[in-house]
Design an enzyme around this catalytic site. Structure first.
Site, PDB file in Angstrom:
ATOM      1  N   ALA A   1     -22.992  35.980   1.061  1.00 37.19           N
ATOM      2  CA  ALA A   1     -22.340  37.002   1.669  1.00 37.19           C
ATOM      3  C   ALA A   1     -20.951  37.301   1.078  1.00 37.19           C
ATOM      4  O   ALA A   1     -20.414  38.254   1.128  1.00 37.19           O
ATOM      5  CB  ALA A   1     -22.411  36.889   3.284  1.00 37.19           C
ATOM      6  N   THR A   2     -20.285  36.081   0.780  1.00 37.90           N
ATOM      7  CA  THR A   2     -18.893  36.241   0.273  1.00 37.90           C
ATOM      8  C   THR A   2     -18.974  36.949  -1.267  1.00 37.90           C
ATOM      9  O   THR A   2     -18.237  37.984  -1.543  1.00 37.90           O
ATOM     10  CB  THR A   2     -18.368  34.748  -0.321  1.00 37.90           C
ATOM     11  OG1 THR A   2     -17.869  34.081   0.990  1.00 37.90           O
ATOM     12  CG2 THR A   2     -16.896  34.981  -0.955  1.00 37.90           C
TER      13      THR A   2
ATOM     14  N   ASN B   1     -18.064  35.806  13.887  1.00 39.70           N
ATOM     15  CA  ASN B   1     -18.555  34.601  13.656  1.00 39.70           C
ATOM     16  C   ASN B   1     -18.001  33.426  14.757  1.00 39.70           C
ATOM     17  O   ASN B   1     -18.514  32.002  14.779  1.00 39.70           O
ATOM     18  CB  ASN B   1     -18.189  34.105  12.311  1.00 39.70           C
ATOM     19  CG  ASN B   1     -16.590  34.388  11.935  1.00 39.70           C
ATOM     20  OD1 ASN B   1     -16.417  35.321  11.826  1.00 39.70           O
ATOM     21  ND2 ASN B   1     -15.967  32.994  11.531  1.00 39.70           N
TER      22      ASN B   1
ATOM     23  N   GLN C   1     -23.712  36.833  10.969  1.00 34.60           N
ATOM     24  CA  GLN C   1     -23.868  36.261  12.195  1.00 34.60           C
ATOM     25  C   GLN C   1     -24.811  37.067  13.084  1.00 34.60           C
ATOM     26  O   GLN C   1     -24.892  36.647  14.116  1.00 34.60           O
ATOM     27  CB  GLN C   1     -22.303  36.099  13.058  1.00 34.60           C
ATOM     28  CG  GLN C   1     -21.542  35.156  12.061  1.00 34.60           C
ATOM     29  CD  GLN C   1     -22.204  33.650  12.018  1.00 34.60           C
ATOM     30  OE1 GLN C   1     -22.883  33.280  12.731  1.00 34.60           O
ATOM     31  NE2 GLN C   1     -21.314  32.963  11.105  1.00 34.60           N
TER      32      GLN C   1
ATOM     33  N   ALA D   1     -28.386  33.544   3.467  1.00 34.87           N
ATOM     34  CA  ALA D   1     -29.854  32.764   3.895  1.00 34.87           C
ATOM     35  C   ALA D   1     -29.527  31.668   4.814  1.00 34.87           C
ATOM     36  O   ALA D   1     -30.372  31.242   5.458  1.00 34.87           O
ATOM     37  CB  ALA D   1     -30.623  32.303   2.368  1.00 34.87           C
ATOM     38  N   HIS D   2     -28.301  30.873   4.173  1.00 33.46           N
ATOM     39  CA  HIS D   2     -28.147  29.582   5.034  1.00 33.46           C
ATOM     40  C   HIS D   2     -27.671  29.834   6.312  1.00 33.46           C
ATOM     41  O   HIS D   2     -27.734  28.741   7.188  1.00 33.46           O
ATOM     42  CB  HIS D   2     -27.187  28.603   4.312  1.00 33.46           C
ATOM     43  CG  HIS D   2     -25.704  29.132   4.364  1.00 33.46           C
ATOM     44  ND1 HIS D   2     -24.785  28.546   5.205  1.00 33.46           N
ATOM     45  CD2 HIS D   2     -24.999  30.156   3.781  1.00 33.46           C
ATOM     46  CE1 HIS D   2     -23.591  29.274   5.011  1.00 33.46           C
ATOM     47  NE2 HIS D   2     -23.625  30.023   4.055  1.00 33.46           N
TER      48      HIS D   2
ATOM     49  N   THR E   1     -29.599  35.185 -14.092  1.00 32.41           N
ATOM     50  CA  THR E   1     -31.052  34.728 -13.883  1.00 32.41           C
ATOM     51  C   THR E   1     -31.258  34.646 -12.419  1.00 32.41           C
ATOM     52  O   THR E   1     -30.610  34.034 -11.576  1.00 32.41           O
ATOM     53  CB  THR E   1     -30.935  33.563 -14.628  1.00 32.41           C
ATOM     54  OG1 THR E   1     -30.724  33.616 -16.025  1.00 32.41           O
ATOM     55  CG2 THR E   1     -32.640  33.100 -14.424  1.00 32.41           C
TER      56      THR E   1
ATOM     57  N   CYS F   1     -15.113  28.366   6.844  1.00 32.18           N
ATOM     58  CA  CYS F   1     -14.404  28.735   5.501  1.00 32.18           C
ATOM     59  C   CYS F   1     -13.000  28.619   5.512  1.00 32.18           C
ATOM     60  O   CYS F   1     -12.275  28.622   4.755  1.00 32.18           O
ATOM     61  CB  CYS F   1     -14.594  30.193   5.063  1.00 32.18           C
ATOM     62  SG  CYS F   1     -16.589  30.403   4.662  1.00 32.18           S
TER      63      CYS F   1
END
Length: 387
Positions: free
Chosen positions: A73-74, A155, A183, A204-205, A241, A328
């Site tokens: 997302a960053t 968040n 979030q 995803a995480h 890729t 972060c």
């Protein structure tokens, strides 16, 4: 081995075993480059298409091509803000962006960078509940406004922002609208069409998928200058890729996240509430922010007289993982920005502890956390010079 309890799920989540299972063949057997013309490459195409299908349906986008794969997302947030700078600020003279003071650093820091290039940024203040109103956004928009960027859910507090109302205003004003939904996905329903969103970022995480993979929803018909240039991957919109196993994993994680929304609300939410109510029985403990309009897994607790970092390390010694805020920025040991923004003193803002649950937490873990937290509060206050 002593039991370990993980209550820092807003920082990252464990991979769901079903996600790992679906990824394994693409780590081991189907490892071809999807851009290659031979069978090792082409045999990955159906799995990529299936994953993209799960992703766009998970946020109710119109089409599979509306979701672009990114690394996180960053990257997605940077792409939107910098892409809009090229497309709207430089080319059309619209040099104004509206956002909030409590956005994730990926948005705030990028806005700071754009300010150094001459972009005017309005940072909307939050109220005592930790939110903003759609009316604030409406009043901030000018003829020069290129973009409004407001997170779907905070968040730190878990508070849900009025995204649908803001989206309606942006549509009415003809202003592009971006939301960081990191979030929100997997915790509450996310519908990009209903919310009139032009751009939406996710990782995803944060919903039990792998790290290092994310996405950006771009509404059909909206252009955005690429952040990366190179090959013609993702229809020429994002070079690099394709990371097949992680894309497959993210698609499955999105599918499972949507399937578990009721569980998040009914089970995870009740566990959070049980934890919160027990901790509120400790003297001089408060919940930061609105307790109604928020995602079901998150609570931000202030324990007066105890530094958040002290409580964090005490919990860690008992094998309980929590946080003082955004992962972060948490190593900086700064005062919690949400508490500062709502007007708390810096002393009080240093007392914040964020506890964020997931569908893998159990009631026994919550009971243990209540016990350990209560004991830690008593012990730390006995040696505190400020309580």
């Amino acid at each position: 081995m002593l039991q370990r309890i993980y209550l820092d799920n807003n920082a990252t989540t464990r991979i769901d075993p079903k996600v790992k299972e679906i990824m394994d063949p693409f780590l081991r057997d189907h490892y071809g480059n999807p851009s290659s013309l031979h069978q090792f490459g082409t045999e990955t195409h159906p799995a990529i298409a299936e994953a993209l299908d799960k992703l766009y349906k998970g946020i109710n986008a119109r089409d599979i091509d509306d979701v672009i794969i990114t690394s996180c997302a960053t990257e997605s947030n940077n792409w939107v803000l910098k892409g809009v700078y090229f497309d709207e600020c430089l080319k059309k003279g619209k040099n104004h962006i509206v956002t909030t003071v409590t956005e994730h650093p990926a948005v705030r820091s990028t806005c700071n960078f754009l300010e150094s290039l001459g972009v005017e940024v309005t940072y909307l203040p939050i109220n005592e509940h930790g939110s903003i109103t759609a009316e604030q956004v409406k009043e901030a928009i000018t003829e020069k406004t290129a973009l409004v960027s407001v997170m779907w859910a905070n968040n730190e507090t878990g508070l849900i922002f009025p995204i649908e109302e803001i989206g309606a205003i942006c549509k009415e004003k003809g202003v592009l609208f971006h939301t960081d939904a990191v979030q929100a996905i997997g915790k509450i329903p996310v519908d990009v069409l209903k919310a009139n969103v032009d751009f939406l970022s996710f990782s995803a995480h944060k919903f039990h998928g792998p790290k290092g993979i994310g996405g950006l929803y771009i509404r059909s018909g909206v252009g955005l200058t690429p952040l990366f240039h190179g090959g013609e991957h993702m229809n020429g919109r994002r070079s690099g890729t394709l990371n097949v196993p992680y894309i497959v994993g993210m698609g499955e994680a999105m599918k499972l996240a949507v399937e578990h929304l009721d569980y998040e609300k009914e089970v995870v939410g009740k566990l959070r509430d049980k934890l919160e109510e027990a901790l509120l029985k400790i003297p001089d403990v408060m919940v930061v922010g609105d307790r109604i309009h928020r995602v079901p897994n998150t609570t931000l607790i202030s324990v007066r007289g105890i530094e958040g970092e002290a409580m964090l390390w005490d919990l860690n010694r008992s094998n309980i993982a929590a946080s003082t805020g955004s992962a972060c920025a948490s190593e900086d040991l700064e005062a919690n920005p949400v508490m500062v923004a709502i007007g708390a003193s810096k002393e009080l803002a240093h007392t914040a502890i964020r506890l964020s649950l997931s569908r893998f937490n159990t009631e026994a873990e919550i009971d243990k956390t209540i016990e350990v937290f209560s004991q830690a509060a008593t012990r730390l206050r006995n040696i505190s010079s400020s309580y």
